[in-house]
Design a protein around this motif. Sequence first.
Motif, PDB file in Angstrom:
ATOM      1  N   SER A  99       0.841  -1.205   0.000  1.00 15.05           N
ATOM      2  CA  SER A  99       0.000   0.000   0.000  1.00 15.05           C
ATOM      3  C   SER A  99       0.871   1.248   0.000  1.00 15.05           C
ATOM      4  O   SER A  99       1.796   1.373   0.790  1.00 15.05           O
ATOM      5  N   ARG A 110       3.949  -6.816   8.238  1.00 14.30           N
ATOM      6  CA  ARG A 110       3.104  -6.988   7.049  1.00 14.30           C
ATOM      7  C   ARG A 110       2.043  -5.903   6.940  1.00 14.30           C
ATOM      8  O   ARG A 110       1.200  -5.947   6.036  1.00 14.30           O
ATOM      9  N   TYR A 111       2.061  -4.920   7.861  1.00 15.23           N
ATOM     10  CA  TYR A 111       1.017  -3.904   7.832  1.00 15.23           C
ATOM     11  C   TYR A 111       1.052  -3.158   6.502  1.00 15.23           C
ATOM     12  O   TYR A 111       2.058  -2.530   6.157  1.00 15.23           O
ATOM     13  N   GLY A 112      -0.009  -3.244   5.741  1.00 16.38           N
ATOM     14  CA  GLY A 112      -0.074  -2.582   4.446  1.00 16.38           C
ATOM     15  C   GLY A 112       0.274  -3.480   3.274  1.00 16.38           C
ATOM     16  O   GLY A 112       0.104  -3.090   2.123  1.00 16.38           O
ATOM     17  N   LEU A 113       0.765  -4.675   3.562  1.00 16.31           N
ATOM     18  CA  LEU A 113       0.948  -5.669   2.491  1.00 16.31           C
ATOM     19  C   LEU A 113      -0.419  -6.319   2.260  1.00 16.31           C
ATOM     20  O   LEU A 113      -1.002  -6.870   3.190  1.00 16.31           O
ATOM     21  N   VAL A 114      -0.913  -6.256   1.038  1.00 18.00           N
ATOM     22  CA  VAL A 114      -2.216  -6.853   0.759  1.00 18.00           C
ATOM     23  C   VAL A 114      -2.077  -8.363   0.909  1.00 18.00           C
ATOM     24  O   VAL A 114      -1.271  -8.986   0.219  1.00 18.00           O
ATOM     25  N   ALA A 115      -2.850  -8.916   1.826  1.00 21.01           N
ATOM     26  CA  ALA A 115      -2.626 -10.302   2.235  1.00 21.01           C
ATOM     27  C   ALA A 115      -3.007 -11.296   1.149  1.00 21.01           C
ATOM     28  O   ALA A 115      -4.020 -11.161   0.478  1.00 21.01           O
ATOM     29  N   SER A 163      -1.799 -15.111   5.086  1.00 25.47           N
ATOM     30  CA  SER A 163      -1.241 -14.343   6.203  1.00 25.47           C
ATOM     31  C   SER A 163      -0.156 -15.063   6.990  1.00 25.47           C
ATOM     32  O   SER A 163       0.763 -14.431   7.476  1.00 25.47           O
TER      33      SER A 163
END
Lengths: 503, 489
Positions: B84, B201-206, B209
């Motif tokens: 993102s 991983r915050y902002g990585l489009v999952a 997970s």
Amino acid sequence: MTATPPPPPASTPVPPKYRVLVGIEVHLQLRTRSKMFCRCPVRFGSPPNTLTCPVCLGMPGALPVPNRDAMLMALALATAMQCELAELTKFDRKNYFYPDLPKGYQISQLDRPLGSGGVIEIITEDGVRPIRLQRLHIEEDTGKSLHEDAGNVSRVDLNRAGTPLVEVVSEPDITSAAEARAYLTALRALVRYLDISDGNMQEGNLRCEPNINLHIEGPGGTTIKTPIVEVKNVNSVRNVGRAVTLEVERQLAEYAALGPAVADGHRSTRGYDDTHDRTFLMRRKEDAHDYRYFPEPDIPPITIGSAWLREAAERVPELPHARRARFVEEYGLSDYDADQVCRERPTADFFEQAVKAGAGAKPAANWMDELNRHANERGAPLDQLGVGPERFAALVKMVEAGKIAHKAAAREVLPRMMETGEEPEQIVDELGLGQIDDSALLWSAAQDAIDQNPKAAADFRAGKEQALGALMGLVMRETGGKANPKVVRRVLVEILTESDPEN
Amino acid sequence: MTELWQRDARSLAELIRTREVTALDVAEAHLERVLSWNDHIEAFLHVEPAQVRREAREIDRLFEAGADPGPLAGVPVALKDNLSTRGAPTTCGSRMLETYNASWDAHVVSRLREAGAVLMGKTNMDEFAMGSSTENSAFGPTCNPFDRERTTGGSSGGSAAAVAAGLVPLALGSDTGGSIRQPAAFCGIVGMKPTYGLVSRYGLVAFASSLDQIGPLARNVADAALLLTVIAGHDPRDATSSVRSVPELLKGGTESLRGVRIGIPTEFFDEGLAPEVRATVGAAQAALARLGAEIEEVSLPLTRHGIAVYYIVAPSEASSNLARYDGVRYTLRGEGRSVLDMYVSSRGEGFGPEVKRRILLGTFALSSGYYDAYYGHAQKVRAAMRAEFERVTEKVDVLLAPTTPTVAFRLGEKMQDPLAMYLNDALTVTANLCGAPAISLPCGRSSDGLPIGLQLMAPRFGEEILFRVAAAYEAEAARKFAFPPEPSK
């Protein structure tokens, strides 16, 4: 194809014997500052979609982080209900599509709930009874869908999405409408004592779904179990009782029509219709979702260590049932009075502080309704009425000492204390409400009354005790209601017996 | 003279820091490369030259004001299009998100900005990172810069191609089953998947997970270490992010590997391995032995189930992670008379065939009555694999294996055979399933001139030894990166 209904059972003159089994699922919104998995504020009544962020909107790439305070609140509740607390708890995803569920799944707990077992004590006219609990777990609330009547437009408000919820599931131990109401009342008192939820059913921060069925004594000693019905849209304590009553009637009627074949039916979900006081079919079991639960990979399992348990235990105050028992023991209240006083923690706190400040327990308990009425009228909590427990105790003591009539104290003095903050003595003096307590002063008034109503005096002397009422009335009128009725009575009796010509 | 675009990240950072060149000079040199190359390989999906120049000028301004804009000041970095990025498209290679612009930065993107990096743009990928060739991008495949008839691998194919062709010195990718290492191997560069939890991983489009990790792609080991150092570290917004402190990488310089134990897992050298790959990786093993490393054979029998486990766990998580793309909010929205119709048309039009296939697989594996046989069983095998991996890596410091069974295959070659495509991940999924760090680095070329990748794996949080061995090998092999020939006009 329509199946031919089986013949109704041979008409029995007596209605069947049956047991009612009700289990209740309750969802409670926790009163945390922020949501369960993000930092958005939890608030009611804000403009749509203003209390949102990437996490609770389910934007791509956003991740949930559990709210520690919510975990502690839920742990405190589980502790208070004597649940077995999980050493290792975890979150799971419950998958289903709905426009107000932004991620397409709800984060909930499946097989390792925070609490298992436990008990809630309920009080009905028949006394105190424990209702066993199945489990307690944490989950997140959904948003709200707003369907407009005109046109094919639906809107979604996600302010509520992600609000922390605790779900408490009872065993089917509840056996009547009254018990169902008592269960909700007790649970609500508990969460308010713990100060973890407003427990307000109208605002939807306490929601309940009763699961109802009957075990009917059938022919030849068999037990016929009617299919379990879950009732939704129950929005008040009163209505949970209505839902149970209506379901019992409906399921009995179904048995009357179908006989033992009623047991072959499917589980179903019905809605409670407040306006028409009826339930209606929402869906049958066949339409049930497959939620495809699996462990939430974004949140590692959480070990509930001793530090957490200590913190949770510290949040548990003296609970209603313990407090009730203590008030009976320590202050000599009746069970009824103790229950009334202990239902809400602020009431019980206020009561106890007033008693410690010198008020008599029984009169103080009787005053609590009056105080709560003022609080409700003003929409203010009990501790913000402008009359603290100490000043309230002073007023109660004046009434007990016969310095003012109870009625005058309630009607005149208490409201004025709340408005002006003056001391009760001062108000009584200013308004001239003090009781005439000087029997010498009353003597002439009493003598006058006897003189004016010789028939009443004669009747009393002849043994008609109620005749004293007329004389008392005269004295009270004469003194403008300020005479202490106990003293008036004593003086009148004294005059009448002493001057009895026959004595 | 060495062109600016040929330089590595550290040397560019140094040139800019000493003001021998400006950040804008560096940005212009790389924008020019994008202009001459991107039409041929389709590495980038979005580049906004004006924005790139603005960011570069801002770095120059900060230097002129006497400030220190950070360790990557002025260095161009490309981002896989599932990270993102505020105000920029984040399409994940999908029609579903074709018009979606994120309103916030992923954690790694914030870290890059704080480090002074100039964000070059977003790179092509298999849709939602599902694929091993970047052919599953809704916007067309990326071509291998060394042979444009062949794939870059995937899913981070755009990032790998951009680094290999000199459009950027550094790029970020994400690796769920090999999506950084496999394209790095196919494109002859270094690609590294960190320990699960080392990078937020915050902002990585999952995609999946429990397997996804963001990692660096670079043309040498030291550059990869530099980029990893910038993005690693705890982030309270990701509950799976580790609180451990980030290891200091390559602090000792290149030294001998005396005392370092390297395990050769026999299962990674099965019949399926191309002879050239086997021979080249064998030569790399010999080079490491020359450096003093102790080489020993080890066995990880459970890794044979890796692909089976991976293709249950990953699609299951994906089926849930992709449920949010329902047409209600920021995605493509299809027509429909009811909400259900709208869901069906939105998801029908928005997702490509591979994404649909995996959603179906995952939905099936999680469904009532099948959960225990599929997802539940797979998780048990995964736990056993992890225990086995930990047991073996107690005895050796790193594991050595090929990254891929073959060199880059031809575009279209495996598109009709999903299973053959899945088998491409056979050697890489182990690290993901075990949460372990792994790196792919170039170790030679095939007779066709196609790059071959050497894979090293370490126990969880073993980044330090992993990079040390990788750097030592790189120095010993004296392998200088050779750029692909320029595309003919």
